[in-house]
Structures are given as C-alpha cells and as structure tokens.
Design a protein around this motif. Structure first.
Motif, short mmCIF file in Angstrom:
data_model
loop_
_atom_site.label_atom_id
_atom_site.label_comp_id
_atom_site.label_asym_id
_atom_site.label_seq_id
_atom_site.Cartn_x
_atom_site.Cartn_y
_atom_site.Cartn_z
N ASP A 48 8.23 -45.42 -3.23
CA ASP A 48 9.14 -44.90 -3.55
C ASP A 48 10.15 -45.31 -4.12
O ASP A 48 11.40 -45.62 -4.15
N GLU A 49 10.29 -46.63 -5.69
CA GLU A 49 10.73 -46.53 -6.78
C GLU A 49 12.20 -46.04 -7.17
O GLU A 49 11.56 -44.96 -7.63
N VAL A 50 13.12 -46.38 -7.21
CA VAL A 50 14.21 -45.65 -7.80
C VAL A 50 14.84 -47.27 -8.25
O VAL A 50 15.06 -48.63 -7.78
N SER A 51 15.91 -46.96 -8.91
CA SER A 51 16.30 -48.11 -9.69
C SER A 51 17.39 -48.86 -8.99
O SER A 51 17.64 -48.35 -8.17
N ARG A 79 10.43 -34.02 -19.90
CA ARG A 79 12.22 -34.68 -19.48
C ARG A 79 13.15 -35.01 -20.26
O ARG A 79 14.33 -34.95 -20.14
N LYS A 80 12.68 -36.33 -21.59
CA LYS A 80 13.49 -35.44 -22.97
C LYS A 80 14.47 -35.16 -23.16
O LYS A 80 15.68 -34.89 -23.16
N ASN A 117 12.15 -45.41 -16.60
CA ASN A 117 12.89 -45.15 -15.22
C ASN A 117 13.70 -45.78 -15.41
O ASN A 117 15.13 -46.04 -15.79
N SER A 118 13.28 -48.00 -16.34
CA SER A 118 14.32 -48.82 -16.73
C SER A 118 15.04 -48.70 -17.56
O SER A 118 16.31 -48.96 -17.59
N SER A 119 15.05 -47.04 -18.20
CA SER A 119 15.34 -47.08 -19.08
C SER A 119 16.88 -45.76 -18.69
O SER A 119 17.65 -46.04 -19.49
N HIS A 120 16.23 -44.73 -17.79
CA HIS A 120 17.18 -43.90 -17.79
C HIS A 120 17.86 -43.38 -16.06
O HIS A 120 18.46 -43.49 -16.06
#
Length: 331
Positions: A48-51, A79-80, A117-120
C-alpha cells in the motif's frame, strides 16, 4: 563423600547453565528483532505504498473531497492526460490519487509505476491486489479501507481512468447535497444477473435482478458510508462488478440515494451535454478535446450530441420497473 561432591558440582553447573539461558535468551531475541528491523529498512515493502508527502498530508490535513481514480499500472499515458486536463487546476480541500494493484507485476512495470509516483506523489499502490477485472471489487474495497485508515475527508469520488470529471461544478453541486449518508450517481436497477461470460455472478443468490446501484464510471460516497464499508469489509460478499457490490453492501442502509442524469457513467457514453459532471468511456484524446473546449468556450462540448436516451430513476416502484421511462428531454 565423592558422590556428594559430584552432586554439588552438577547443581552448580546446572545453575550456571540456567542463569546463562536467562541472560542469553533475551539478548538472542533482541538481536533477532534488531536484525529483522534492519532487513526491513534495507528492503522497504511496497505494501500500500504512497509517497512520504501523502503520508504527511494524511496526518496534518482534512479534505472535503478525495478522488480515487482506479487505473491500470500500464496506463501512464492516460494518467498523464488526466493530470494535464481535468486535474490540471488545483482545488482547495480536494485531493486525488490513482489506485493501482501491483501484485504479480513484471519488474519493469512496477519500477515504472514507482518512478511515476516519485515524480507526482499521487498514486496508491496496493501490493495485495492483482490487476485484473476479477480483482476489481477487491481493489475498490481495499482502496476504501486504506483511505478510511489514512485520511480525514468528507466525501469520496470513485471513478475510472477513462472518466472525465468537471471538478469545479461537481464541488458546487456537492455542497447542495446531503452532507451525510450520501450515495450520489447514476443509478441502475432491475437488470438481469449475468449468468455467463466474464461478468457471470456465480455467488449471486439475492434475487433474479441486481439491486439498485450507482454505475461505476463515477459515484460519490460520504465518508460515513466509506467507513461502513471499510469496517465491515471482512463480512461483505464480493461480486464480479464493483459497482454492483457497493450497491449490495449499502442496500439495507437508510441513506440518501441520489440519481443524477448529469453523471454520464454507463458502460457507454450517452453522448455529450454541457450539463454533464462526469463523462465515462473517454479516451485520452477525448479528454483533451473536452478540456480545450472548456478553456476556449466555457462549454464541455464543441457541439452537444445524443447517442442514447436517459431516464429518471423511479424510487416509488420495484427495481424491475425503476428505469423504463426514457426521456428525450434529459441529457
């Protein structure tokens, strides 16, 4: 004499051994715990990874509306397009997250998702969920459970990554709706239960038709209903269709079911009307066309178009008769 000395010696050795066990065993357990933690630190779980930014927000801020967009891990281009169109304008007290399953993903696909995810900082990655149609209901339920456990919010919008949402008018209209026990969308009732194909409901036994449910292209739930689903998740029977499942889970509750023809959320779009709040089954190009039209003219549609007729849900009759009055005057 010699026997007594040997017995005394044995007792001394035994006591020393027991004392050593009492002293060494806790140290051994402590060493195992420390080693385990160090291993986890070296190889972080994707569960359940999130930033980290999302985690900080979840502990510091409440949101009026959280949008969960259920997406396929491979659809980064879609998504973009969403980020560049209907999510391009920030709204106070609103947050969005793309929900993807990562169980069994190829390493390169997973790495791409993690990089995105690391970008957005806007993705919820559920490592216990396979990305497939038969897992969609599980994905929705786990997404609701994670959201309930990690954020404070008033409403949830669940939609798909092929839905186009007009956030500003949706927020304005949401404030006019009941602020508790709200289930808002385009409802369907009285449909025959699928007996074959990928939609076959082999576990269905309730009746010969589906119970009323808001179509999955986009619907809104107040946080109290999300909480009900999250807390009762282990007891809830799951069906192939996630929207059918949500309708069944909420069916015995005394809540506000609001049918709204401005939710164009069926399996096929009914066309294009400027009144629509959500439009389902849109390609990335469709989204860009609608977004450009809104920017240039303030209208969703370059020209309004009808493909299928709509209806007002009749709540005074049984589901088998609820949705027969197709009205050409409705969008």
């Amino acid at each position: 004499m010699a026997r007594a000395w040997r017995q005394s010696k044995n007792r001394i050795v035994k006591n020393i051994f027991c004392f050593g066990c009492l002293f060494i065993l806790p140290l051994f357990v402590l060493a195992v715990v420390v080693y385990s933690k160090s291993k986890n630190a070296e190889t972080p779980s994707v569960t359940d990874e999130v930033s980290s930014q999302n985690i900080i927000e979840s502990t510091q801020k409440s949101f009026y509306l959280i949008v969960l967009i259920f997406s396929d891990p491979t659809k980064s281009a879609t998504r973009k397009a969403i980020r560049e169109t209907w999510l391009s304008t920030s709204h106070q007290n609103m947050k969005h997250m793309f929900v993807v399953g990562s169980k069994g993903l190829a390493e390169d696909v997973l790495n791409n998702v993690l990089k995105e995810n690391s970008s957005h900082h806007d993705m919820l990655i559920l490592d216990s969920v396979n990305e497939s149609y038969i897992s969609l209901t599980t994905k929705v339920k786990k997404g609701f459970q994670w959201l309930h456990s990690n954020y404070h919010f008033s409403f949830l919008l669940k939609c798909d990554d092929d839905s186009f949402v007009r956030i500003s008018p949706l927020l304005e209209e949401l404030k006019k709706q009941p602020q508790n026990y709200l289930y808002w969308g385009f409802f369907k009732g009285g449909s025959s239960v699928f007996q074959k194909g990928k939609w076959k409901e082999s576990e269905w036994f309730l009746c010969d038709t589906y119970l009323p449910y808001a179509l999955g292209g986009g619907y809104i739930l107040s946080s109290d209903l999300v909480e009900f689903i999250a807390k009762n998740g282990p007891l809830l029977q799951q069906y192939k269709s996630e929207d059918v499942s949500v309708g069944v889970w909420l069916s015995p509750l005394k809540i506000h079911r609001v049918h709204d023809v401005r939710f164009d959320t069926e399996f096929k779009s009914r066309g294009c009307y400027n009144e629509y709040l959500i439009t389902h089954k849109q390609s990335a190009n469709d989204m860009r066309v609608k977004h450009d039209s809104l920017l240039k003219t303030g209208k969703l549609c370059p020209s309004e178009l009808r493909v299928r007729y709509s209806y007002n849900y009749n709540w005074t009759v049984l589901p088998s008769k609820c949705c027969k009055d197709f009205n050409p005057d409705l969008p």
